[in-house]
Design an enzyme around this catalytic site. Structure first.
Site, PDB file in Angstrom:
ATOM      1  N   PHE A  17      -7.997   6.368  -1.756  1.00 37.94           N
ATOM      2  CA  PHE A  17      -8.615   7.497  -2.431  1.00 37.94           C
ATOM      3  C   PHE A  17      -7.792   7.942  -3.625  1.00 37.94           C
ATOM      4  CE2 PHE A  17      -5.684   9.359   0.672  1.00 37.94           C
ATOM      5  CZ  PHE A  17      -4.964  10.239  -0.125  1.00 37.94           C
ATOM      6  N   HIS A  50       4.280   2.154   1.817  1.00 34.29           N
ATOM      7  CA  HIS A  50       4.455   2.232   3.274  1.00 34.29           C
ATOM      8  C   HIS A  50       4.057   0.943   3.991  1.00 34.29           C
ATOM      9  CE1 HIS A  50       0.516   4.577   2.528  1.00 34.29           C
ATOM     10  NE2 HIS A  50       0.141   3.393   2.952  1.00 34.29           N
ATOM     11  N   CYS A  58       0.867  -1.172   0.000  1.00 36.45           N
ATOM     12  CA  CYS A  58       0.000   0.000   0.000  1.00 36.45           C
ATOM     13  C   CYS A  58       0.905   1.224   0.000  1.00 36.45           C
ATOM     14  CB  CYS A  58      -0.896  -0.004   1.239  1.00 36.45           C
ATOM     15  SG  CYS A  58      -2.085   1.353   1.280  1.00 36.45           S
ATOM     16  N   HIS A 102       3.433   7.813   7.729  1.00 40.60           N
ATOM     17  CA  HIS A 102       2.801   7.542   6.436  1.00 40.60           C
ATOM     18  C   HIS A 102       1.478   8.267   6.249  1.00 40.60           C
ATOM     19  CE1 HIS A 102      -0.188   5.050   8.381  1.00 40.60           C
ATOM     20  NE2 HIS A 102      -0.613   4.537   7.248  1.00 40.60           N
TER      21      HIS A 102
END
Length: 495
Positions: A226, A345, A118, A418
């Site tokens: 998002f 991250h 991610c 992060h």
């Protein structure tokens, strides 16, 4: 000293909140706390925070997780926590740990998380400032709403023809996507690992993970993921910002997503394998969610191969979403989007660091923590080497995001925060606000919102998160990174 279960310094004397016998956390500086070493911990815990950002242990046990991580075989120096730390699976989100590969150091899937790789991708429109899109923002957001697949269900930018194409993605990451026409060479130059994590082993990816991954390449997913249209609101270092391709009032696009169901399944599969394997290596942990094996064990190598495959999937996923955003921007505004940087991250990497004056190979787990390489590091692209690695810190739908950079002598194995970090669970957030009202409030503040569901929108209400500016201030004052620019939201597409 502050008892581990207390949040505010002034609660120390309150014996009801801090009963006798609770462990203590020491304030070393206003931006750094130490959890004292006591068995079975092998190293102390170090938390980068202010007293106001320390988690409330009555609702969040992440500091206890910092202690648990400190018991892992082979861990060196400290079990670290970033200022956005909050409770996670095994490791806290915002947790960093380096284990010595050649001294029996372990790898733990809980130290990477379910959403492997991610990360955040930032693109900038060189010739487009915010005043030029004011009249076209609604049209732009409607176009992105139609073009960006998201939510819990299926749907993706790229409809794979067969499993062989998925294998190419698992091996090649963004490089394969660019090869197929979904990007440019600059996209690879400005991506961590130049778009591909080496050592991927698709044979260690289960059939169920493959099944979940086939239909989701180029999709946001749900939760806190998002795509956000932003504007550069402040520049703190003009020369560094210019090197990255940023200037005041410039329109940008920030994308936050990962490896979707494929990464989740890989984590699930390999945690189960390691739970069974631990007795063979005489490894025990205080929490089953910290299941781990030595990095050099067959199960450790298998996980790292599968993790790298998922990381490549995550890189390709963001590459394809960037392609979709570029098409919409080109159609509505005529502007091109250039990649500023892409960084993960949620990852574990084998890195060389100096420990007690000696170079050691470490398996550095960063879960909800961003690698922040210093200026001059050879892994940086030549045009950013003098600046340091860009570190991309998203805020919330109503608050700023930040571009940071790595610094010399960066702490915690050159790691940084992060994001803002949750302070409310999703359940608590949904109880506090209705999605319809939240959207109305954001629209009234000039932020266009396109959500996949009202419930999903409510889960991500800004009040569920810490103050991202306070988090970034701690990261900078603690010597983890430095500020380059601040961005503000104009419109958001939510998963």
């Amino acid at each position: 000293m502050v008892p581990l279960q207390c949040v505010k310094m002034e609660t120390v004397a309150n014996t009801e909140l801090c009963p006798r016998g609770e462990r203590e956390i020491v304030e070393e500086t206003p931006y750094r706390f130490r959890i004292e070493l006591e068995p079975p911990m092998r190293v102390p815990g170090i938390v980068f925070a202010t007293s106001g950002l320390l988690p409330d242990a009555r609702a969040d046990r992440s500091l206890e997780q910092v202690r648990n991580v400190a018991t892992l075989p082979g861990i060196v120096e400290a079990s670290y926590a970033m200022p956005d730390v909050h409770w996670g699976y095994g490791f806290p989100i915002g947790g960093v740990a380096g284990t010595d590969v050649d001294a029996g150091g372990v790898v733990s899937p809980g130290g990477v998380g379910f959403d492997i790789s991610c990360g955040v991708r930032l693109l900038a429109a060189a010739s487009l400032d915010r005043d030029r899109i004011a009249g076209r923002l609604r049209q732009l957001m409607d176009g992105l709403d139609r073009s960006i697949p998201r939510g819990m269900g299926r749907g993706a930018v790229w409809r794979l023809r067969n499993q062989d194409e998925l294998t190419e993605i698992l091996l090649g990451g963004s490089r394969y996507a660019v090869k197929r026409g979904y990007g440019t060479q600059r996209d690879l130059d400005r991506c961590e690992d130049y778009g591909m994590v080496a050592g991927a082993d698709p044979s260690q990816v289960s059939a169920r993970a493959v099944e979940r991954g086939l239909l989701q390449v180029g999709s946001l997913g749900s939760g806190n993921h998002f795509l956000e249209v932003q504007a550069v609101d402040a520049v703190y270092d003009e020369s560094a910002a210019a090197a990255m391709g940023l200037h005041p009032d410039q329109v940008c696009v920030m994308i936050h997503c990962g490896s979707r169901g494929l990464g989740h399944q890989i984590c699930t599969d390999h945690v189960r394998v390691m739970e069974t394997a631990m007795p063979r290596y005489a490894v025990s942990v205080p929490d089953r969610q910290l299941a781990c094996v030595p990095v050099t064990a067959p199960e450790g190598r298998a996980y790292l191969g599968a993790m790298a495959a998922a990381a490549n999937y995550g890189r390709a996923n963001r590459q394809l979403l960037a392609h979709a955003a570029r098409e919409v921007f080109g159609s509505v505004t005529g502007a091109a989007l250039e990649l500023v940087y892409d960084i993960s991250h949620n990852l574990a990497k084998i890195e060389t660091h100096t420990v007690d004056g000696q170079s050691r190979r470490l398996c550095v787990h960063r879960k909800g923590a961003t690698r922040a390489l210093p200026p001059g590091h050879p892994d940086l692209p030549p045009d950013l080497r003098a600046v340091g690695q860009p570190v991309l810190i998203p805020g919330t739908m109503a608050t700023s995001s930040y571009v940071l950079a790595g610094v010399p002598d960066g702490r915690a194995w050159y790691s940084s925060c992060h994001g803002a970090g949750r302070r409310q669970s999703r359940h608590q957030a949904v109880k506090s606000v209705r999605g319809q009202q939240l959207r109305a409030d954001l629209e009234a503040a000039g932020i266009a919102v396109r959500g996949a569901s009202w419930c999903g929108l409510a889960e991500e209400t800004p009040q569920a998160y810490k103050d991202v500016s306070a988090v970034v201030e701690v990261a900078e004052k603690a010597g983890l990174c430095r500020r380059i620019a601040r961005l503000v939201p104009l419109g958001v597409v939510k998963g």
